[in-house]
Design a protein around this motif. Sequence first.
Motif, mmCIF file in Angstrom:
data_model
loop_
_atom_site.group_PDB
_atom_site.id
_atom_site.type_symbol
_atom_site.label_atom_id
_atom_site.label_comp_id
_atom_site.label_asym_id
_atom_site.label_seq_id
_atom_site.Cartn_x
_atom_site.Cartn_y
_atom_site.Cartn_z
ATOM 1 N N ALA A 93 -2.013 1.551 8.168
ATOM 2 C CA ALA A 93 -0.849 0.702 8.596
ATOM 3 C C ALA A 93 -0.953 -0.452 7.950
ATOM 4 O O ALA A 93 0.006 -1.319 7.268
ATOM 5 N N GLN A 94 -2.245 -1.060 7.894
ATOM 6 C CA GLN A 94 -2.356 -2.282 7.047
ATOM 7 C C GLN A 94 -2.117 -2.077 5.534
ATOM 8 O O GLN A 94 -1.582 -2.934 4.855
ATOM 9 N N TYR A 95 -2.325 -1.062 4.770
ATOM 10 C CA TYR A 95 -1.980 -0.773 3.442
ATOM 11 C C TYR A 95 -0.392 -0.963 3.254
ATOM 12 O O TYR A 95 -0.050 -1.558 2.422
ATOM 13 N N PHE A 96 0.216 -0.341 4.010
ATOM 14 C CA PHE A 96 1.706 -0.349 4.095
ATOM 15 C C PHE A 96 2.036 -1.694 4.071
ATOM 16 O O PHE A 96 3.068 -2.169 3.330
ATOM 17 N N ALA A 97 1.643 -2.446 5.168
ATOM 18 C CA ALA A 97 2.222 -3.738 5.347
ATOM 19 C C ALA A 97 1.774 -4.689 3.875
ATOM 20 O O ALA A 97 2.445 -5.464 3.659
ATOM 21 N N THR A 98 0.478 -4.583 3.551
ATOM 22 C CA THR A 98 0.218 -5.085 2.490
ATOM 23 C C THR A 98 1.144 -4.743 1.209
ATOM 24 O O THR A 98 1.693 -5.762 0.359
ATOM 25 N N GLU A 99 1.537 -3.633 1.115
ATOM 26 C CA GLU A 99 2.519 -3.373 -0.204
ATOM 27 C C GLU A 99 3.789 -3.827 0.205
ATOM 28 O O GLU A 99 4.431 -4.027 -0.943
ATOM 29 N N MET A 100 4.423 -3.986 1.147
ATOM 30 C CA MET A 100 5.628 -4.814 1.619
ATOM 31 C C MET A 100 5.445 -6.371 1.190
ATOM 32 O O MET A 100 6.202 -6.655 0.597
ATOM 33 N N VAL A 101 4.347 -6.894 2.020
ATOM 34 C CA VAL A 101 4.334 -8.225 1.930
ATOM 35 C C VAL A 101 3.911 -8.693 0.371
ATOM 36 O O VAL A 101 4.422 -9.746 -0.076
ATOM 37 N N GLY A 102 2.912 -8.047 -0.334
ATOM 38 C CA GLY A 102 2.850 -8.415 -1.653
ATOM 39 C C GLY A 102 3.770 -7.756 -2.445
ATOM 40 O O GLY A 102 4.760 -8.025 -2.645
ATOM 41 N N ARG A 103 3.258 -6.596 -2.961
ATOM 42 C CA ARG A 103 4.111 -5.849 -3.690
ATOM 43 C C ARG A 103 3.621 -4.590 -3.995
ATOM 44 O O ARG A 103 2.325 -4.328 -3.884
ATOM 45 N N PHE A 104 4.352 -3.569 -4.359
ATOM 46 C CA PHE A 104 3.976 -2.006 -4.647
ATOM 47 C C PHE A 104 3.614 -1.930 -6.052
ATOM 48 O O PHE A 104 2.415 -2.415 -6.653
ATOM 49 N N GLU A 105 4.587 -1.296 -6.912
ATOM 50 C CA GLU A 105 4.232 -1.680 -8.544
ATOM 51 C C GLU A 105 5.237 -2.529 -9.241
ATOM 52 O O GLU A 105 5.014 -2.608 -10.322
ATOM 53 N N ARG A 106 6.027 -2.927 -8.608
ATOM 54 C CA ARG A 106 6.979 -3.702 -9.236
ATOM 55 C C ARG A 106 7.141 -5.378 -8.709
ATOM 56 O O ARG A 106 6.953 -5.293 -7.406
ATOM 57 N N GLU A 107 7.298 -6.293 -9.480
ATOM 58 C CA GLU A 107 7.379 -7.586 -8.744
ATOM 59 C C GLU A 107 8.639 -7.560 -8.056
ATOM 60 O O GLU A 107 9.976 -7.162 -8.672
ATOM 61 N N ARG A 108 8.778 -8.474 -6.812
ATOM 62 C CA ARG A 108 9.970 -8.384 -6.078
ATOM 63 C C ARG A 108 9.556 -9.516 -4.931
ATOM 64 O O ARG A 108 8.093 -9.772 -4.669
ATOM 65 N N PRO A 109 10.588 -9.992 -4.112
ATOM 66 C CA PRO A 109 10.229 -11.042 -3.134
ATOM 67 C C PRO A 109 9.444 -10.132 -2.084
ATOM 68 O O PRO A 109 9.542 -8.783 -1.966
#
Length: 196
Positions: free
Chosen positions: A58-74
């Motif tokens: 759950a924390q990992y998913f939230a991190t990928e949303m708030v930070g980024r997954f593999e591409r730069e984005r807001p």
Amino acid sequence: MDLMQRVRQHFDDGISAAELTREILAPQIAQAAERLMQTLIADGKILTCGNGGSAADAQYFATEMVGRFERERPGLSAIALSTDTSAMTAIANDYDFDMVFSRQVHAIGRAGDVLLAISTSGNSANVISAIHAAHDRQMSVIALTGRDGGQVADILSNEDTLLCVPVERSARIKEMHVTIIHAMCDAIDYLLLGGE
């Protein structure tokens, strides 16, 4: 079976679980990603919860949303409900451990938000309570479970999405949950940013 064969068997079992999960759940995973993206575009948020390894997911998913997954984005709006240890321990102490997520969902969840609920067995009492709270708040639910979906499968509404990994071993279910999370993160980026 020698140790090398035992190690190789983990990989073989993981490959089999991945192929089975892909064949059964790919349409539902795409549907879940579209729902998450629609929520984010409408200025909603994703709340996510689970216990133990599922809390880490759950924390990992939230991190990928708030930070980024593999591409730069807001940054995208997601909160893992297992990260506020003061809230969790106060709720567990003053009320009941089964309420550690539901109390937070009632407090910060709003109609149109999504709860990403993760339970390997589908029987985690505090995750089930969080799903009920999400329904109370007119939120939709995306549930990651395994085996037969447990009690979680029985309480989801028609607006919810069940992503039940169809295998028995907890280790394989957890591996597939991470792969599903990656697939949803990638799909959200694709829907948001386009590209290959």
